[in-house]
Design an enzyme around this catalytic site. Structure first.
Site, PDB file in Angstrom:
ATOM      1  N   ASN A  49      27.290   3.699  65.568  1.00  0.00           N
ATOM      2  CA  ASN A  49      26.419   4.532  64.727  1.00  0.00           C
ATOM      3  C   ASN A  49      24.964   4.121  64.926  1.00  0.00           C
ATOM      4  OD1 ASN A  49      27.122   2.120  63.361  1.00  0.00           O
ATOM      5  ND2 ASN A  49      26.675   3.013  61.360  1.00  0.00           N
ATOM      6  N   ILE A  50      24.087   5.109  64.846  1.00  0.00           N
ATOM      7  CA  ILE A  50      22.655   4.900  65.079  1.00  0.00           C
ATOM      8  C   ILE A  50      21.909   5.575  63.927  1.00  0.00           C
ATOM      9  CG2 ILE A  50      20.733   5.260  66.668  1.00  0.00           C
ATOM     10  CD1 ILE A  50      22.916   5.696  68.894  1.00  0.00           C
ATOM     11  N   GLU A  51      21.398   4.758  63.011  1.00  0.00           N
ATOM     12  CA  GLU A  51      20.748   5.325  61.821  1.00  0.00           C
ATOM     13  C   GLU A  51      19.256   5.566  62.065  1.00  0.00           C
ATOM     14  OE1 GLU A  51      21.894   2.800  58.517  1.00  0.00           O
ATOM     15  OE2 GLU A  51      23.941   3.591  58.597  1.00  0.00           O
ATOM     16  N   CYS A  60      26.891   9.249  63.998  1.00  0.00           N
ATOM     17  CA  CYS A  60      28.067   8.401  63.828  1.00  0.00           C
ATOM     18  C   CYS A  60      28.527   7.813  65.166  1.00  0.00           C
ATOM     19  CB  CYS A  60      29.219   9.219  63.255  1.00  0.00           C
ATOM     20  SG  CYS A  60      28.999   9.721  61.545  1.00  0.00           S
ATOM     21  N   GLU A  62      31.526   7.754  66.413  1.00  0.00           N
ATOM     22  CA  GLU A  62      32.461   8.635  67.126  1.00  0.00           C
ATOM     23  C   GLU A  62      31.708   9.686  67.935  1.00  0.00           C
ATOM     24  OE1 GLU A  62      32.383   7.719  63.958  1.00  0.00           O
ATOM     25  OE2 GLU A  62      34.254   8.181  62.934  1.00  0.00           O
ATOM     26  N   CYS A  97      34.232  10.810  59.599  1.00  0.00           N
ATOM     27  CA  CYS A  97      33.677  11.778  58.637  1.00  0.00           C
ATOM     28  C   CYS A  97      34.051  13.193  59.066  1.00  0.00           C
ATOM     29  CB  CYS A  97      32.166  11.620  58.532  1.00  0.00           C
ATOM     30  SG  CYS A  97      31.253  12.367  59.897  1.00  0.00           S
ATOM     31  N   CYS A 100      32.449  14.480  62.350  1.00  0.00           N
ATOM     32  CA  CYS A 100      33.070  13.912  63.555  1.00  0.00           C
ATOM     33  C   CYS A 100      34.435  14.542  63.816  1.00  0.00           C
ATOM     34  CB  CYS A 100      33.186  12.398  63.432  1.00  0.00           C
ATOM     35  SG  CYS A 100      31.592  11.562  63.561  1.00  0.00           S
TER      36      CYS A 100
HETATM   37  N1  THU Z   1      29.643   6.501  60.010  1.00  0.00           N
HETATM   38  C1  THU Z   1      30.160   6.591  61.267  1.00  0.00           C
HETATM   39  O1  THU Z   1      29.585   6.081  62.238  1.00  0.00           O
HETATM   40  N2  THU Z   1      31.328   7.247  61.435  1.00  0.00           N
HETATM   41  C2  THU Z   1      31.993   7.890  60.428  1.00  0.00           C
HETATM   42  O2  THU Z   1      32.898   8.654  60.696  1.00  0.00           O
HETATM   43  C3  THU Z   1      31.617   7.607  59.045  1.00  0.00           C
HETATM   44  C4  THU Z   1      30.253   7.074  58.835  1.00  0.00           C
HETATM   45  C5  THU Z   1      28.359   5.815  59.839  1.00  0.00           C
HETATM   46  C6  THU Z   1      27.232   6.716  59.448  1.00  0.00           C
HETATM   47  C7  THU Z   1      26.298   5.766  58.782  1.00  0.00           C
HETATM   48  O3  THU Z   1      25.499   5.154  59.774  1.00  0.00           O
HETATM   49  C8  THU Z   1      27.216   4.714  58.163  1.00  0.00           C
HETATM   50  O4  THU Z   1      28.460   4.857  58.822  1.00  0.00           O
HETATM   51  C9  THU Z   1      27.411   4.860  56.669  1.00  0.00           C
HETATM   52  O5  THU Z   1      27.794   6.148  56.357  1.00  0.00           O
END
Ligand code: THU
Length: 143
Positions: A49-51, A60, A62, A97, A100
Site C-alpha cells: 500500500n502507498i498512502e 492498496c 493488492e 477492500c 480491490c
Molecule cells: N489497504 C490495503 O492495502 N488493502 C486493502 O485491501 C485494505 C486496506 C490499505 C489502505 C491503507 O493504506 C491502509 O491499508 C489502511 O486502510
C-alpha cells in the site's frame, strides 16, 4: 478448501507478501499491507500500500500488484496473497477492500481465482473471489 496450487507455491506467495510489507508507505494509518500476485505465466508480482497526505490518492497493496502486472501486459492470474496489520507480524487476516475485489473481478475468474489471507506461512486461509465478492459485476455483464 482444496486448491490446484501446490503447497510450495502457497508458501512462496505468503513469504513474498509478508516480505513486501517492508516497502509499505503507510505513515497515516500505520497499517502495512503486502501482496503477492501469481500470474498464469508463473511470475509473481508484488505490491504494497502507498498512502498520500491527501488520503484519497492512496493505493492498496493488492491494486499495486495488479497494476504492475497489467502494465507489463499480464492479464491472467491464478491467486493473490494478502498480508497486513499494524504490528511487525500481522495479528489478523487483512481481507481485500471492496475496490480491490472489483479490480480482481475485472481480470480474474471468480470461481477459480484464489485469495490467500495470511498471518504467517503456517496460518492462512484460502477463498475464491466468488466467496469474497458474491454476484460480482464484471466484464461478462457487458458482453
Ligand atoms: N489497504 C490495503 O492495502 N488493502 C486493502 O485491501 C485494505 C486496506 C490499505 C489502505 C491503507 O493504506 C491502509 O491499508 C489502511 O486502510
Amino acid at each position: 478448501m482444496t486448491t490446484d496450487l501446490q503447497q510450495t507455491q502457497i508458501e512462496e506467495l505468503i513469504t513474498s507478501a509478508l516480505s513486501q510489507r517492508r516497502f509499505s508507505y503507510a505513515p497515516y494509518s500505520g497499517f502495512r499491507v503486502g501482496a503477492a500476485l501469481l500470474a498464469e505465466n508463473g511470475r509473481i508480482y508484488t505490491g504494497c500500500n502507498i498512502e498520500n497526505a491527501a488520503y484519497t490518492p492512496s493505493n492498496c497493496g493488492e491494486r499495486t500488484a495488479f497494476f504492475k502486472a497489467v502494465s507489463e501486459g499480464v492479464r491472467s492470474f491464478r491467486a493473490i496473497c494478502v498480508t497486513g496489520g499494524k504490528q511487525e507480524e500481522p495479528s489478523g487476516f487483512a481481507a481485500p477492500c471492496g475496490v480491490c475485489r472489483q479490480v480482481m473481478m475485472e481480470f480474474c475468474d471468480p470461481d477459480s481465482f484464489l485469495i490467500i489471507l495470511a498471518r504467517s506461512v503456517e496460518d492462512y486461509e484460502i477463498h475464491t473471489l466468488k466467496e469474497l465478492l458474491p454476484m460480482g459485476f464484471g466484464p461478462a455483464d457487458l458482453a
